[in-house]
Design an enzyme around this catalytic site. Structure first.
Site, short mmCIF file in Angstrom:
data_model
loop_
_atom_site.label_atom_id
_atom_site.label_comp_id
_atom_site.label_asym_id
_atom_site.label_seq_id
_atom_site.Cartn_x
_atom_site.Cartn_y
_atom_site.Cartn_z
N CYS A 90 15.30 -12.71 -31.84
CA CYS A 90 15.93 -13.82 -32.56
C CYS A 90 17.44 -13.76 -32.45
CB CYS A 90 15.51 -13.79 -34.03
SG CYS A 90 15.79 -12.20 -34.84
N GLU A 96 14.36 -16.12 -42.07
CA GLU A 96 15.07 -15.95 -40.79
C GLU A 96 14.35 -16.81 -39.77
OE1 GLU A 96 15.28 -12.88 -37.22
OE2 GLU A 96 15.66 -11.93 -39.17
#
Length: 526
Positions: free
Chosen positions: A294, A255
Site C-alpha cells: 500500500c 487504511e
C-alpha cells in the site's frame, strides 16, 4: 486441509468445503478456509467478557512482556512462516522476510516501549484543571483502555505484519483482538495465531481468528469496540456506513487506496546522488513484493528537462530484474498473490495506457517468467509508463494498480509538482529526492496535510534511510483522504486508538487517589 478458526477459546471448523487457497506460481491447491456456521457474536462477547478483563488485570509493563514472548516464539518458528509465504504468496525469502521479520521487529519495539509505562493500568492526561475560585474543586482528564474488542479486517499482502502491527498496541492497551485475515493469504496469519494459542502465551479470549468470509461479524459490534480495516476504499465505505457501526458510533480506523508519489527535485540532475538514489528506490518499490504494498510508489514526478533521463535509468535497472518462480536461483521478483489480482492489475494497466505511453514492460504476451507456466501462474511484468498530460490527466492520479507498475509524470515548476502530488487526494507516503532547501521548504509544508509520511532523501543521507515503502513502528503509518484517514503505529501514540479520554470532576484528594496507578499520557507522544 481446512484451517480451523479460534473463537471463544476453542478451535472450530466452518461448515462446507470452504474456499481454497492456491500457490500463485504452480496453481497447487494448498488449504481451504470457511467461517460458515460459526457464532461470531458469541465470540465477540467471550472476548469482551473473558479476554479483556484478563488483559486489563495486567500492567502495561506486564502486557509488554507478553509481546516480547510472542516475538520470541515467532522468531523460533520463522522458517515455517517463510515456507508458508513462499507457497501461499509466492514470496521470495527477502519478500517474506519483510513481512515476517517486520512483524517480529514491531512486537519487540512495543515490548521495549511498554517499559516506560511501568506498572500503571491507566493514564493521566495533563495536570488538574481548576474549576472553582479555590482549589477545592478540580477536573482531571484520564485515558482508560476500551473494554471492547479490537476487530481487525486485514489485507492480503502482509498476513504477518498486518496482524501484529495492529495487535501489538491493542494488546499493550489491554484490548483483546479478533482478526479476520484476507482470505487468499489467510494461512500464515492462522498459523501464527495457532502457534501463539498453543504456547499458552495469552489469556483465553485475548486472541481470536476467523478465516473466510466476515459474514455477520459487523452486526455484533458494540460501543466499546474498535474496528480497523486495511483494503479498498469501496469496502471501507461499506464498513463505515454499516448500520451497527453507525448505531454504536464505534471507533473506525481505515487504511485504503493510495496513489503514492516519489518526487525528484529540480537540483537532482542525472549523475547526482539524489538522482541515483531515486532510481534505486523506484526500482526497489516496483519490485519488492511485486509492488503489492500500500506504500509502494505509483507516480514518479520529475522536472520536464530530466524526466526522460530518469525513465531511461529506471528502465535500464528494471531490465536486469529476473522475474519468475522464487524457488529458482537468481529470481528477484515473484508473482502477485492470485490470478484475480493479476487480472485486476492487467485491467489497471490497460486503463492507464489510455493516457500513458509504455516505457518498459506492459505487454504480458512478450513476457515469460522463469521456471513457471504463465497459464497457471499470477505474474505481472514490471511496467513503467509515461504520462505527458501531467495535472490534466485523470486515471494516472486516480488508479492504483496493485502490482509492479508506476508512471512517470513531468512537472514544470514547484507549484506544478505540489499540485500533481496533491492530485492523489490523500496518500500514505511521498518521498522527495533533493538537496535544494528552498524547494523542500516550499514543497513539504504544501503537501503535508494530504500525506501521512514524507521521506526526504539527499546525498548526505545516502542509503541510510529506511525506505519509501518501509513502515517503521516508531513513526506514523496512515494517510488522509483517499488513503482512509486512519492512523496506526507512531510508537506509543498507537495506544490512543484503544483508549478513551474522560474527565473526573471532584476534590483534589479523590483525583490524587485515582492518579495513583496512572502513567503520564505525555509518554505516548514523547
Amino acid at each position: 486441509m481446512k484451517l480451523a478458526n479460534y473463537l471463544s477459546a476453542s478451535w472450530q471448523t466452518g461448515a462446507g468445503e470452504g474456499q481454497t487457497l492456491f500457490d500463485p506460481v504452480t496453481g497447487e491447491a494448498l488449504v481451504s478456509v470457511s467461517a460458515d456456521g460459526l457464532d461470531l457474536g458469541a465470540a465477540l462477547d467471550f472476548a469482551r467478557q473473558t479476554g479483556g478483563p484478563a488483559l486489563r488485570a495486567l500492567s502495561y509493563a506486564e502486557r509488554g512482556a507478553l509481546l516480547g514472548k510472542i516475538a520470541e516464539l515467532l522468531q523460533s518458528k520463522r522458517a515455517d512462516y517463510l515456507d508458508i509465504s513462499l507457497r501461499n504468496l509466492g514470496a521470495s525469502e527477502s519478500d517474506a522476510s519483510a513481512d515476517v521479520d517486520g512483524a517480529i521487529f514491531t512486537l519487540k519495539s512495543y515490548a521495549r516501549a511498554a517499559r516506560a509505562l511501568g506498572d500503571a493500568r491507566h493514564l493521566k492526561d495533563g495536570a488538574p484543571v481548576p474549576l472553582a475560585k479555590t482549589d477545592i474543586f478540580q477536573g482531571q482528564h484520564f485515558l482508560l483502555p476500551q473494554t471492547g474488542v479490537a476487530i481487525f479486517i486485514n489485507a492480503f499482502n502482509f498476513p504477518a505484519w498486518g496482524l501484529w502491527e495492529k495487535a501489538a498496541p491493542a494488546f499493550l492497551s489491554g484490548m483483546p483482538v479478533l482478526v479476520k485475515p484476507a482470505t487468499p493469504t489467510a494461512w500464515l496469519t492462522q498459523r501464527m495465531v495457532e502457534d501463539v494459542v498453543n504456547a499458552g502465551l495469552l489469556p483465553d479470549g485475548a486472541l481470536s481468528i476467523v478465516c473466510g468470509g466476515a459474514r455477520d461479524l459487523l452486526d455484533h459490534v458494540a460501543e466499546t469496540d474498535v474496528l480497523s480495516f486495511t483494503g479498498s476504499a469501496d469496502t471501507a465505505r461499506r464498513m463505515r456506513t454499516h448500520p451497527s457501526v453507525v448505531a454504536a458510533s464505534i471507533r473506525v480506523n481505515i487504511e485504503a487506496d493510495s496513489v503514492n508519489s516519489a518526487i525528484l527535485g529540480p537540483d537532482a540532475a542525472p549523475g547526482s546522488a539524489e538522482f541515483d538514489l531515486m532510481v534505486k528506490e523506484v526500482v526497489r518499490e516496483m519490485t519488492v513484493k511485486a509492488g503489492q504494498k500500500c506504500t509502494a510508489i505509483r507516480r514518479i514526478l520529475a522536472p520536464a528537462a530530466t524526466v526522460r533521463a530518469l525513465g531511461d535509468a529506471i528502465a535500464a535497472k528494471l531490465s536486469k530484474i529476473s522475474v519468475g518462480n522464487p524457488r529458482s536461483e537468481g529470481v528477484r521478483m515473484g508473482p502477485l498473490v492470485s490470478k484475480a489480482q493479476q487480472a485486476a492489475a492487467f485491467a489497471g494497466i490497460a486503463a492507464l495506457k489510455e493516457e500513458c505511453d509504455v516505457i518498459f514492460g506492459g505487454d504480458p504476451a512478450a513476457f515469460t517468467p522463469v521456471d513457471a507456466d504463465p497459464a497457471v501462474a499470477a505474474f505481472v511484468p514490471p511496467t513503467l509508463l509515461y504520462c505527458a498530460a501531467g495535472l490534466a490527466a485523470k486515471k494516472v492520479h486516480d488508479t492504483e494498480v496493485f502490482g509492479p507498475v508506476a508512471t512517470l509524470i513531468p512537472y514544470t515548476d514547484t507549484m506544478d509538482a505540489i499540485a500533481i502530488a496533491r492530485r492523489g487526494k490523500g496518500s500514505l507516503v511521498a518521498s522527495v529526492y533533493s538537496a535544494d532547501s528552498a524547494f523542500l521548504g516550499e514543497l513539504v509544508p504544501a503537501i503535508g496535510d494530504l500525506h501521512g509520511r514524507i521521506l526526504v532523501v539527499n546525498g548526505s543521507i545516502g542509503n541510510q534511510h529506511t525506505g519509501h515503502g518501509n513502515v517503521m513502528p516508531t513513526c506514523l503509518h496512515g494517510g488522509p483522504g483517499r488513503a482512509g484517514g486512519g492512523e496506526e503505529l507512531g510508537g506509543l501514540r498507537a495506544l490512543l486508538m484503544y483508549h478513551r479520554r474522560f474527565v473526573v470532576q471532584g476534590d483534589p484528594a479523590l483525583l490524587a487517589q485515582l492518579s495513583v496507578n496512572a502513567a503520564d499520557a505525555a509518554l505516548l507522544t514523547a
